[in-house]
Design a protein around this motif. Sequence first.
Motif, PDB file in Angstrom:
ATOM      1  N   TYR A  62      84.303 107.951   9.115  1.00 51.98           N
ATOM      2  CA  TYR A  62      83.739 106.783   8.446  1.00 51.98           C
ATOM      3  C   TYR A  62      82.532 106.284   9.219  1.00 51.98           C
ATOM      4  CZ  TYR A  62      88.379 106.911   6.468  1.00 51.98           C
ATOM      5  OH  TYR A  62      89.536 107.330   5.853  1.00 51.98           O
ATOM      6  N   ALA A  63      81.498 105.901   8.493  1.00 52.52           N
ATOM      7  CA  ALA A  63      80.316 105.270   9.079  1.00 52.52           C
ATOM      8  C   ALA A  63      79.928 104.139   8.138  1.00 52.52           C
ATOM      9  CB  ALA A  63      79.180 106.280   9.201  1.00 52.52           C
ATOM     10  N   THR A  64      80.027 102.912   8.608  1.00 51.43           N
ATOM     11  CA  THR A  64      79.771 101.778   7.717  1.00 51.43           C
ATOM     12  C   THR A  64      78.893 100.736   8.383  1.00 51.43           C
ATOM     13  OG1 THR A  64      81.758 100.601   8.422  1.00 51.43           O
ATOM     14  CG2 THR A  64      81.983 102.061   6.531  1.00 51.43           C
ATOM     15  N   ASP A  65      77.995 100.180   7.582  1.00 50.59           N
ATOM     16  CA  ASP A  65      77.231  99.009   8.006  1.00 50.59           C
ATOM     17  C   ASP A  65      78.096  97.784   7.757  1.00 50.59           C
ATOM     18  OD1 ASP A  65      75.044 100.584   8.521  1.00 50.59           O
ATOM     19  OD2 ASP A  65      73.851  99.881   6.816  1.00 50.59           O
ATOM     20  N   ARG A  66      77.937  96.793   8.605  1.00 50.66           N
ATOM     21  CA  ARG A  66      78.600  95.518   8.358  1.00 50.66           C
ATOM     22  C   ARG A  66      77.719  94.756   7.378  1.00 50.66           C
ATOM     23  NH1 ARG A  66      82.675  94.249  11.710  1.00 50.66           N
ATOM     24  NH2 ARG A  66      82.398  92.042  11.318  1.00 50.66           N
ATOM     25  N   GLN A  67      78.296  94.388   6.241  1.00 44.90           N
ATOM     26  CA  GLN A  67      77.510  93.737   5.200  1.00 44.90           C
ATOM     27  C   GLN A  67      78.388  92.773   4.424  1.00 44.90           C
ATOM     28  OE1 GLN A  67      74.116  94.343   4.516  1.00 44.90           O
ATOM     29  NE2 GLN A  67      74.385  92.546   3.260  1.00 44.90           N
ATOM     30  N   GLY A  98      90.043 120.497   5.796  1.00 44.92           N
ATOM     31  CA  GLY A  98      88.636 120.244   5.588  1.00 44.92           C
ATOM     32  C   GLY A  98      88.158 118.979   6.260  1.00 44.92           C
ATOM     33  N   ARG A  99      86.909 118.686   5.995  1.00 49.70           N
ATOM     34  CA  ARG A  99      86.238 117.526   6.562  1.00 49.70           C
ATOM     35  C   ARG A  99      85.710 116.677   5.411  1.00 49.70           C
ATOM     36  NH1 ARG A  99      81.215 116.861   6.410  1.00 49.70           N
ATOM     37  NH2 ARG A  99      80.760 119.042   6.025  1.00 49.70           N
ATOM     38  N   ILE A 100      85.930 115.377   5.495  1.00 52.34           N
ATOM     39  CA  ILE A 100      85.430 114.433   4.495  1.00 52.34           C
ATOM     40  C   ILE A 100      84.776 113.282   5.257  1.00 52.34           C
ATOM     41  CG2 ILE A 100      86.032 112.841   2.632  1.00 52.34           C
ATOM     42  CD1 ILE A 100      88.435 114.651   2.011  1.00 52.34           C
ATOM     43  N   GLY A 101      83.600 112.904   4.812  1.00 49.34           N
ATOM     44  CA  GLY A 101      82.897 111.771   5.408  1.00 49.34           C
ATOM     45  C   GLY A 101      82.652 110.701   4.370  1.00 49.34           C
ATOM     46  N   VAL A 102      82.906 109.459   4.730  1.00 49.23           N
ATOM     47  CA  VAL A 102      82.674 108.325   3.846  1.00 49.23           C
ATOM     48  C   VAL A 102      81.733 107.381   4.589  1.00 49.23           C
ATOM     49  CG1 VAL A 102      83.726 106.398   2.600  1.00 49.23           C
ATOM     50  CG2 VAL A 102      85.008 108.531   2.902  1.00 49.23           C
ATOM     51  N   SER A 103      80.641 107.007   3.917  1.00 49.11           N
ATOM     52  CA  SER A 103      79.712 106.106   4.594  1.00 49.11           C
ATOM     53  C   SER A 103      79.191 105.040   3.634  1.00 49.11           C
ATOM     54  CB  SER A 103      78.540 106.882   5.206  1.00 49.11           C
ATOM     55  OG  SER A 103      77.767 107.490   4.195  1.00 49.11           O
ATOM     56  N   PHE A 104      78.786 103.940   4.228  1.00 56.20           N
ATOM     57  CA  PHE A 104      78.189 102.837   3.477  1.00 56.20           C
ATOM     58  C   PHE A 104      77.024 102.322   4.298  1.00 56.20           C
ATOM     59  CE2 PHE A 104      77.752  98.224   3.045  1.00 56.20           C
ATOM     60  CZ  PHE A 104      77.327  98.174   1.732  1.00 56.20           C
ATOM     61  N   ALA A 105      75.858 102.203   3.644  1.00 51.77           N
ATOM     62  CA  ALA A 105      74.676 101.674   4.313  1.00 51.77           C
ATOM     63  C   ALA A 105      73.995 100.675   3.384  1.00 51.77           C
ATOM     64  CB  ALA A 105      73.707 102.802   4.665  1.00 51.77           C
ATOM     65  N   ALA A 106      73.523  99.597   3.964  1.00 51.38           N
ATOM     66  CA  ALA A 106      72.799  98.571   3.211  1.00 51.38           C
ATOM     67  C   ALA A 106      71.359  98.550   3.700  1.00 51.38           C
ATOM     68  CB  ALA A 106      73.450  97.214   3.422  1.00 51.38           C
ATOM     69  N   THR A 107      70.420  98.619   2.761  1.00 51.66           N
ATOM     70  CA  THR A 107      69.007  98.483   3.089  1.00 51.66           C
ATOM     71  C   THR A 107      68.508  97.190   2.448  1.00 51.66           C
ATOM     72  OG1 THR A 107      68.129  99.616   1.135  1.00 51.66           O
ATOM     73  CG2 THR A 107      68.778 101.013   3.013  1.00 51.66           C
ATOM     74  N   ALA A 108      67.247  96.920   2.623  1.00 50.74           N
ATOM     75  CA  ALA A 108      66.669  95.709   2.029  1.00 50.74           C
ATOM     76  C   ALA A 108      66.673  95.775   0.509  1.00 50.74           C
ATOM     77  CB  ALA A 108      65.246  95.510   2.540  1.00 50.74           C
ATOM     78  N   THR A 109      66.671  96.986  -0.055  1.00 43.51           N
ATOM     79  CA  THR A 109      66.568  97.120  -1.511  1.00 43.51           C
ATOM     80  C   THR A 109      67.785  97.740  -2.179  1.00 43.51           C
ATOM     81  OG1 THR A 109      65.469  99.261  -1.264  1.00 43.51           O
ATOM     82  CG2 THR A 109      64.053  97.305  -1.436  1.00 43.51           C
ATOM     83  N   SER A 110      68.705  98.332  -1.401  1.00 42.64           N
ATOM     84  CA  SER A 110      69.836  99.007  -2.047  1.00 42.64           C
ATOM     85  C   SER A 110      71.092  99.004  -1.189  1.00 42.64           C
ATOM     86  CB  SER A 110      69.463 100.450  -2.400  1.00 42.64           C
ATOM     87  OG  SER A 110      69.286 101.215  -1.222  1.00 42.64           O
ATOM     88  N   LEU A 111      72.204  99.256  -1.871  1.00 42.07           N
ATOM     89  CA  LEU A 111      73.500  99.492  -1.229  1.00 42.07           C
ATOM     90  C   LEU A 111      73.829 100.948  -1.518  1.00 42.07           C
ATOM     91  CD1 LEU A 111      75.398  96.310  -2.477  1.00 42.07           C
ATOM     92  CD2 LEU A 111      74.260  96.650  -0.260  1.00 42.07           C
ATOM     93  N   ASN A 112      74.187 101.717  -0.490  1.00 43.09           N
ATOM     94  CA  ASN A 112      74.406 103.147  -0.641  1.00 43.09           C
ATOM     95  C   ASN A 112      75.786 103.529  -0.122  1.00 43.09           C
ATOM     96  OD1 ASN A 112      71.560 103.741  -1.443  1.00 43.09           O
ATOM     97  ND2 ASN A 112      71.193 102.897   0.591  1.00 43.09           N
ATOM     98  N   LEU A 113      76.575 104.081  -0.999  1.00 44.41           N
ATOM     99  CA  LEU A 113      77.919 104.544  -0.685  1.00 44.41           C
ATOM    100  C   LEU A 113      77.912 106.058  -0.837  1.00 44.41           C
ATOM    101  CD1 LEU A 113      80.997 104.045  -0.301  1.00 44.41           C
ATOM    102  CD2 LEU A 113      81.118 103.783  -2.777  1.00 44.41           C
ATOM    103  N   SER A 114      78.419 106.770   0.156  1.00 47.27           N
ATOM    104  CA  SER A 114      78.352 108.219   0.131  1.00 47.27           C
ATOM    105  C   SER A 114      79.694 108.819   0.527  1.00 47.27           C
ATOM    106  CB  SER A 114      77.271 108.682   1.125  1.00 47.27           C
ATOM    107  OG  SER A 114      77.262 110.076   1.246  1.00 47.27           O
ATOM    108  N   VAL A 115      80.099 109.877  -0.192  1.00 43.74           N
ATOM    109  CA  VAL A 115      81.292 110.640   0.161  1.00 43.74           C
ATOM    110  C   VAL A 115      80.862 112.105   0.212  1.00 43.74           C
ATOM    111  CG1 VAL A 115      83.629 111.321  -0.481  1.00 43.74           C
ATOM    112  CG2 VAL A 115      82.873 108.973  -0.863  1.00 43.74           C
TER     113      VAL A 115
END
Length: 165
Positions: A62-67, A98-115
Amino acid sequence: GRREAADSDTAAGQHATRSARTPPRVAEPDQTSTIEFGESMKRRCADLAGELDHGGAFMVAYATDRQMLPHALASQLNLIAIELLACAFATFERGRSGRIGVSFAATATSLNLSVEHSRPRPRAASYRDAAHSWLARTLVGRLGGRIEHAEVIGGERTIVRLRRW
């Protein structure tokens, strides 16, 4: 014995009658309440991964921004993340690791969730049908976002992008 059973039936009946007369209290959603989404998503996904990974054969990172996000938006994003994670687990054949990655990133213009997962899909499968469910597509559409897919070395990635407003 019979008298006690009758008394307990009467008590249960009275309790049911009382609760039927009193309307249930429904909490009104607070439109201004917020929740820290990154950690919330991580906890929910980790719970699901623990249920789906019976043999401990998967590495889920997991890789997440605090938002801070409005509670209603965070709830929908959590559903999307859980659905995409379940779909990622489903791409693996029984007994495979297997390997699974879950991430969340917040930018100034968007919220991005990735699996992302390490199991390449068979070529015959459609990105639209296999990579995510009806639920994820519907929620992303209602939020005005889009779903993107990318093949990555050793697997594929599904990215949900929502505009910030």
